[in-house]
Design an enzyme around this catalytic site. Structure first.
Site, PDB file in Angstrom:
ATOM      1  N   SER A 150       0.853  -1.190   0.000  1.00 57.03           N
ATOM      2  CA  SER A 150       0.000   0.000   0.000  1.00 57.03           C
ATOM      3  C   SER A 150       0.881   1.230   0.000  1.00 57.03           C
ATOM      4  O   SER A 150       2.000   1.216   0.525  1.00 57.03           O
ATOM      5  CB  SER A 150      -0.897   0.018   1.237  1.00 57.03           C
ATOM      6  OG  SER A 150      -1.561   1.258   1.368  1.00 57.03           O
ATOM      7  N   TYR A 163      -1.802  -0.233  10.315  1.00 55.16           N
ATOM      8  CA  TYR A 163      -1.835  -0.616   8.900  1.00 55.16           C
ATOM      9  C   TYR A 163      -0.546  -0.198   8.196  1.00 55.16           C
ATOM     10  O   TYR A 163       0.084  -0.993   7.492  1.00 55.16           O
ATOM     11  CB  TYR A 163      -3.049   0.043   8.263  1.00 55.16           C
ATOM     12  CG  TYR A 163      -3.199  -0.145   6.779  1.00 55.16           C
ATOM     13  CD1 TYR A 163      -3.812  -1.286   6.259  1.00 55.16           C
ATOM     14  CD2 TYR A 163      -2.768   0.830   5.892  1.00 55.16           C
ATOM     15  CE1 TYR A 163      -3.970  -1.449   4.892  1.00 55.16           C
ATOM     16  CE2 TYR A 163      -2.921   0.683   4.526  1.00 55.16           C
ATOM     17  CZ  TYR A 163      -3.520  -0.461   4.030  1.00 55.16           C
ATOM     18  OH  TYR A 163      -3.676  -0.615   2.677  1.00 55.16           O
ATOM     19  N   THR A 198     -12.272  -0.702   2.237  1.00 53.06           N
ATOM     20  CA  THR A 198     -12.583  -2.130   2.216  1.00 53.06           C
ATOM     21  C   THR A 198     -13.477  -2.548   3.373  1.00 53.06           C
ATOM     22  O   THR A 198     -14.055  -3.615   3.347  1.00 53.06           O
ATOM     23  CB  THR A 198     -11.300  -2.978   2.301  1.00 53.06           C
ATOM     24  OG1 THR A 198     -10.691  -2.766   3.574  1.00 53.06           O
ATOM     25  CG2 THR A 198     -10.329  -2.605   1.196  1.00 53.06           C
TER      26      THR A 198
END
Length: 252
Positions: A150, A163, A198
Site C-alpha cells: 500500500s 496498517y 474495504t
C-alpha cells in the site's frame, strides 16, 4: 513462426488469491479468471467467501475453487497452497492480498491493534510466500508471487498507524524476496496501490467522521467497486523482478 498474443499468456495457469472474497482480492480473482486462469480464492469468512465466489462466477462465467483459510495460521496456509497445487497440477501465480485496516487516532486504538495488523498483513504474507515458493519455483510457466502492499506502507498515514507499519514490513519482505529469488524461475512483485475503502474494521465508537471508511465494506462486490482500476495495472514479466515501490498488479 506466429507469436502468441500477450493476453493469452495466462490461459491455463493456476492462481491462488488470499483475501479473495471482497474488494481488490475479489476483483483480482475475477480478472485472473477472465484471463484464463484456474483460480482458487481463499478467505477466512466462509459465508463471505461463498458470496464472493458466486458474484465472480456470475460476472465472469468461470468456475472458482474456494478455501477457508486464516493466513495467520501457517499450517492452514500450507494446506491451502498444497490443495491448489494438487487440484490444478501445479501452482503458477500467488497473490498475497489478505489484510485488515484499523482507522483511528493512536490514542483511540483498541488493545492489540498493532499485533493484529502485523499478524495478518505481514505474518500472513510471510506464511503465504514461504508456503508457495517451492510450487512457484517448479512452475513451467515461471512462478509469479505478488504481495499487495500500500502507499500507506511507503509513508506514514495519520490514523492508520498499525496498517502503515504492517504494510511497510510487507514492502521490505517483498524487496528481500525479490533479491533472494533473482535468477530463479519466478518473479516477485510488490504492489503499492492507493488507499481503498474495504471495511476491514469498523470506525471507533463515537467517531462519526470515520464512518465513511466502513460504509463501503461488508457486501463484498460493492466494496470492490473502488478497486477496479487497481486490478488492471501491469506488472513485470517472470524473472525480471520489480521495484517494490512501483504500483502494479499481476496481469500483463
Amino acid at each position: 513462426m506466429t507469436s502468441t498474443p500477450r493476453r493469452s499468456e495466462l490461459t491455463g495457469l493456476s492462481a491462488l488469491v488470499t483475501g479473495g472474497s471482497r474488494s481488490l482480492g475479489l476483483l483480482l480473482s475475477a480478472r485472473l479468471a477472465q484471463r484464463g486462469c484456474l483460480v482458487t480464492m481463499a478467505a477466512r469468512d466462509a459465508d463471505e467467501l461463498r458470496r464472493g465466489a458466486a458474484w465472480a462466477e456470475e460476472r465472469t462465467g468461470k468456475k472458482f475453487s474456494t478455501a477457508v483459510c486464516d493466513v495467520r495460521d501457517r499450517q492452514a496456509v500450507a494446506s491451502v497452497v498444497q490443495q491448489a497445487d494438487d487440484r490444478h497440477g501445479g501452482l503458477d501465480i500467488v497473490v498475497a492480498n489478505a489484510g485488515v485496516i484499523q482507522v483511528a487516532p493512536v490514542a483511540s486504538l483498541r488493545a492489540g491493534a498493532f499485533e493484529d495488523a502485523m499478524d495478518t498483513i505481514f505474518g500472513g504474507a510471510v506464511n503465504t510466500a514461504m508456503a508457495a515458493l517451492p510450487s512457484l519455483r517448479a512452475s513451467e510457466a515461471g512462478g509469479r508471487l505478488c504481495l499487495i502492499g500500500s502507499v500507506g506502507g511507503l509513508l506514514a498515514v495519520p490514523h492508520l498507524l498499525p496498517y502503515s507499519c504492517a504494510k511497510a514490513a510487507l514492502g521490505t519482505l517483498g524487496e528481500g524476496l525479490r533479491a533472494e529469488t533473482a535468477g530463479d524461475n519466478l518473479s516477485v512483485t510488490t504492489v503499492h496501490p492507493g488507499l481503498m475503502r474495504t471495511g476491514s474494521d469498523p470506525p471507533p465508537p463515537g467517531r462519526r467522521r470515520y464512518a465513511g471508511w466502513a460504509a463501503a465494506s461488508t457486501t463484498g462486490p460493492r466494496a470492490a467497486t473502488t478497486s477496479r482500476s487497481r486490478a488492471r495495472r501491469p506488472a513485470p514479466e517472470p524473472g525480471r523482478g520489480a521495484n517494490p515501490a512501483t504500483e502494479g498488479a499481476l496481469m500483463r
